[in-house]
Write a protein that holds these residues in place. Structure first.
Motif, mmCIF file in Angstrom:
data_model
loop_
_atom_site.group_PDB
_atom_site.id
_atom_site.type_symbol
_atom_site.label_atom_id
_atom_site.label_comp_id
_atom_site.label_asym_id
_atom_site.label_seq_id
_atom_site.Cartn_x
_atom_site.Cartn_y
_atom_site.Cartn_z
ATOM 1 N N TYR A 28 -18.752 17.525 -14.466
ATOM 2 C CA TYR A 28 -19.284 18.749 -13.868
ATOM 3 C C TYR A 28 -18.268 19.412 -12.948
ATOM 4 O O TYR A 28 -18.166 20.632 -12.905
ATOM 5 N N ARG A 29 -17.510 18.600 -12.239
ATOM 6 C CA ARG A 29 -16.516 19.136 -11.307
ATOM 7 C C ARG A 29 -15.248 19.578 -12.029
ATOM 8 O O ARG A 29 -14.792 20.709 -11.880
ATOM 9 N N GLY A 30 -14.681 18.697 -12.819
ATOM 10 C CA GLY A 30 -13.403 18.977 -13.457
ATOM 11 C C GLY A 30 -13.476 19.941 -14.617
ATOM 12 O O GLY A 30 -12.617 20.806 -14.766
ATOM 13 N N VAL A 31 -14.505 19.805 -15.449
ATOM 14 C CA VAL A 31 -14.615 20.639 -16.642
ATOM 15 C C VAL A 31 -15.367 21.936 -16.359
ATOM 16 O O VAL A 31 -14.963 23.009 -16.802
ATOM 17 N N LEU A 32 -16.470 21.846 -15.613
ATOM 18 C CA LEU A 32 -17.316 23.027 -15.402
ATOM 19 C C LEU A 32 -17.092 23.727 -14.068
ATOM 20 O O LEU A 32 -17.609 24.811 -13.849
ATOM 21 N N GLY A 33 -16.346 23.115 -13.149
ATOM 22 C CA GLY A 33 -16.041 23.767 -11.877
ATOM 23 C C GLY A 33 -17.113 23.647 -10.813
ATOM 24 O O GLY A 33 -17.126 24.409 -9.848
ATOM 25 N N ALA A 34 -18.011 22.679 -10.945
ATOM 26 C CA ALA A 34 -19.051 22.479 -9.933
ATOM 27 C C ALA A 34 -18.428 21.956 -8.641
ATOM 28 O O ALA A 34 -17.349 21.363 -8.642
ATOM 29 N N VAL A 35 -19.133 22.184 -7.544
ATOM 30 C CA VAL A 35 -18.691 21.729 -6.229
ATOM 31 C C VAL A 35 -19.646 20.643 -5.749
ATOM 32 O O VAL A 35 -20.871 20.829 -5.771
ATOM 33 N N VAL A 36 -19.095 19.506 -5.324
ATOM 34 C CA VAL A 36 -19.921 18.418 -4.802
ATOM 35 C C VAL A 36 -20.429 18.824 -3.424
ATOM 36 O O VAL A 36 -19.638 19.160 -2.543
ATOM 37 N N ILE A 37 -21.753 18.784 -3.241
ATOM 38 C CA ILE A 37 -22.313 19.114 -1.929
ATOM 39 C C ILE A 37 -22.960 17.902 -1.260
ATOM 40 O O ILE A 37 -23.187 17.923 -0.060
ATOM 41 N N GLU A 38 -23.264 16.854 -2.023
ATOM 42 C CA GLU A 38 -23.729 15.573 -1.476
ATOM 43 C C GLU A 38 -23.138 14.471 -2.336
ATOM 44 O O GLU A 38 -23.387 14.423 -3.534
ATOM 45 N N ASP A 39 -22.364 13.593 -1.730
ATOM 46 C CA ASP A 39 -21.763 12.486 -2.469
ATOM 47 C C ASP A 39 -22.526 11.217 -2.134
ATOM 48 O O ASP A 39 -22.386 10.669 -1.041
ATOM 49 N N GLY A 40 -23.322 10.760 -3.085
ATOM 50 C CA GLY A 40 -24.103 9.543 -2.886
ATOM 51 C C GLY A 40 -23.493 8.340 -3.571
ATOM 52 O O GLY A 40 -24.193 7.371 -3.864
ATOM 53 N N GLY A 41 -22.208 8.416 -3.873
ATOM 54 C CA GLY A 41 -21.522 7.290 -4.495
ATOM 55 C C GLY A 41 -21.995 7.037 -5.914
ATOM 56 O O GLY A 41 -22.212 7.962 -6.689
ATOM 57 N N ALA A 42 -22.179 5.769 -6.243
ATOM 58 C CA ALA A 42 -22.517 5.366 -7.615
ATOM 59 C C ALA A 42 -23.975 5.632 -7.969
ATOM 60 O O ALA A 42 -24.345 5.547 -9.132
ATOM 61 N N GLU A 43 -24.805 5.956 -6.984
ATOM 62 C CA GLU A 43 -26.239 6.111 -7.251
ATOM 63 C C GLU A 43 -26.689 7.551 -7.453
ATOM 64 O O GLU A 43 -27.570 7.812 -8.263
ATOM 65 N N SER A 45 -25.470 11.978 -6.775
ATOM 66 C CA SER A 45 -24.658 13.059 -6.217
ATOM 67 C C SER A 45 -25.334 14.386 -6.513
ATOM 68 O O SER A 45 -26.059 14.521 -7.498
ATOM 69 N N ARG A 46 -25.091 15.356 -5.646
ATOM 70 C CA ARG A 46 -25.638 16.710 -5.830
ATOM 71 C C ARG A 46 -24.452 17.660 -5.883
ATOM 72 O O ARG A 46 -23.574 17.625 -5.026
ATOM 73 N N LEU A 47 -24.456 18.517 -6.899
ATOM 74 C CA LEU A 47 -23.373 19.472 -7.087
ATOM 75 C C LEU A 47 -23.960 20.870 -7.206
ATOM 76 O O LEU A 47 -25.124 21.030 -7.582
ATOM 77 N N ARG A 48 -23.157 21.865 -6.917
ATOM 78 C CA ARG A 48 -23.569 23.253 -7.119
ATOM 79 C C ARG A 48 -22.732 23.820 -8.249
ATOM 80 O O ARG A 48 -21.510 23.795 -8.213
ATOM 81 N N LEU A 49 -23.422 24.318 -9.275
ATOM 82 C CA LEU A 49 -22.786 24.920 -10.445
ATOM 83 C C LEU A 49 -23.366 26.311 -10.592
ATOM 84 O O LEU A 49 -24.567 26.460 -10.797
ATOM 85 N N ALA A 50 -22.501 27.315 -10.465
ATOM 86 C CA ALA A 50 -22.956 28.710 -10.433
ATOM 87 C C ALA A 50 -23.932 28.824 -9.269
ATOM 88 O O ALA A 50 -23.580 28.511 -8.145
ATOM 89 N N ASN A 51 -25.170 29.199 -9.508
ATOM 90 C CA ASN A 51 -26.150 29.324 -8.417
ATOM 91 C C ASN A 51 -27.235 28.259 -8.512
ATOM 92 O O ASN A 51 -28.327 28.422 -7.988
ATOM 93 N N VAL A 52 -26.923 27.129 -9.184
ATOM 94 C CA VAL A 52 -27.902 26.076 -9.406
ATOM 95 C C VAL A 52 -27.359 24.752 -8.883
ATOM 96 O O VAL A 52 -26.195 24.424 -9.093
ATOM 97 N N ASP A 53 -28.218 23.990 -8.220
ATOM 98 C CA ASP A 53 -27.843 22.644 -7.807
ATOM 99 C C ASP A 53 -28.182 21.674 -8.933
ATOM 100 O O ASP A 53 -29.266 21.740 -9.520
ATOM 101 N N ILE A 54 -27.251 20.775 -9.215
ATOM 102 C CA ILE A 54 -27.423 19.735 -10.226
ATOM 103 C C ILE A 54 -27.433 18.404 -9.485
ATOM 104 O O ILE A 54 -26.500 18.101 -8.735
ATOM 105 N N VAL A 55 -28.489 17.628 -9.662
ATOM 106 C CA VAL A 55 -28.583 16.308 -9.052
ATOM 107 C C VAL A 55 -28.363 15.274 -10.147
ATOM 108 O O VAL A 55 -29.063 15.276 -11.164
ATOM 109 N N LEU A 56 -27.380 14.412 -9.935
ATOM 110 C CA LEU A 56 -27.057 13.360 -10.888
ATOM 111 C C LEU A 56 -27.470 12.030 -10.276
ATOM 112 O O LEU A 56 -27.003 11.674 -9.190
ATOM 113 N N GLU A 57 -28.361 11.310 -10.960
ATOM 114 C CA GLU A 57 -28.832 10.023 -10.479
ATOM 115 C C GLU A 57 -28.579 8.962 -11.536
ATOM 116 O O GLU A 57 -28.748 9.227 -12.731
#
Length: 125
Positions: A28-43, A45-57
Motif C-alpha cells: 500500500y505504501r510503496g506501490v500505491l503511495g499510501a501514508v502510514v498514520i498508525e503503525d501497530g507493528g505485526a498486528e 496498521s492504519r494507512l491513508r490512501l487518497a481520502n480513505v483510511d485502510i486498516v490492515l489487521e
C-alpha cells in the motif's frame, strides 16, 4: 421506530485482514503511495490512501467489500501495477461511463480503479 435509530456517520475506514501486515503495508505504501498514520507493528496498521483510511489487521482474508478508487489514466495504472508485481484479477472492462480494473494486495484483498469518460476503443486494452 425509525426516529429512535442512531444514524451512521461518514465512512471511517476500510478494514482488510492480511496474513502479513508488513508485506501489505509495503504494498500500500510503496506501490500505491499510501501514508502510514498508525503503525501497530505485526498486528495492525492504519494507512491513508487518497481520502480513505485502510486498516490492515493480521488474520485470514475473508473477502468482502471492494473499494474502488478513481483514476486519471487507468491504462497507465494497469501497466504500473503489473510492473510492480501486483496481480490484476479483473482486467480492463467497460462499464457505463468508463473503464474499470481490479487488482489484489499481497493478502488477496481486491481493490478496484475506475476511469470515467473513456472506453476500450479509445486506447486499446
Amino acid at each position: 421506530d425509525v426516529t429512535a435509530r442512531p444514524g451512521l456517520g461518514l465512512l471511517d475506514a476500510i478494514g482488510f485482514r492480511v496474513p502479513d501486515v508488513a508485506a501489505a503495508v509495503a504494498f500500500y505504501r510503496g506501490v500505491l503511495g499510501a501514508v502510514v498514520i498508525e503503525d501497530g507493528g505485526a498486528e495492525r496498521s492504519r494507512l491513508r490512501l487518497a481520502n480513505v483510511d485502510i486498516v490492515l489487521e493480521r488474520g485470514v482474508a475473508a473477502g468482502g467489500a471492494e473499494p474502488v478508487f478513481r483514476s486519471q489514466d487507468i491504462r497507465a495504472l494497469r501497466t504500473y501495477l503489473l510492473g510492480q508485481g501486483a496481480t490484476v484479477v479483473r482486467d480492463l472492462a467497460e462499464v457505463p461511463g468508463g473503464l474499470t480494473l481490479a487488482f489484489a494486495d499481497p493478502g488477496g484483498n481486491v481493490l478496484g480503479a475506475i476511469q470515467y469518460g473513456t472506453s476500450l476503443a479509445e486506447g486499446g486494452a
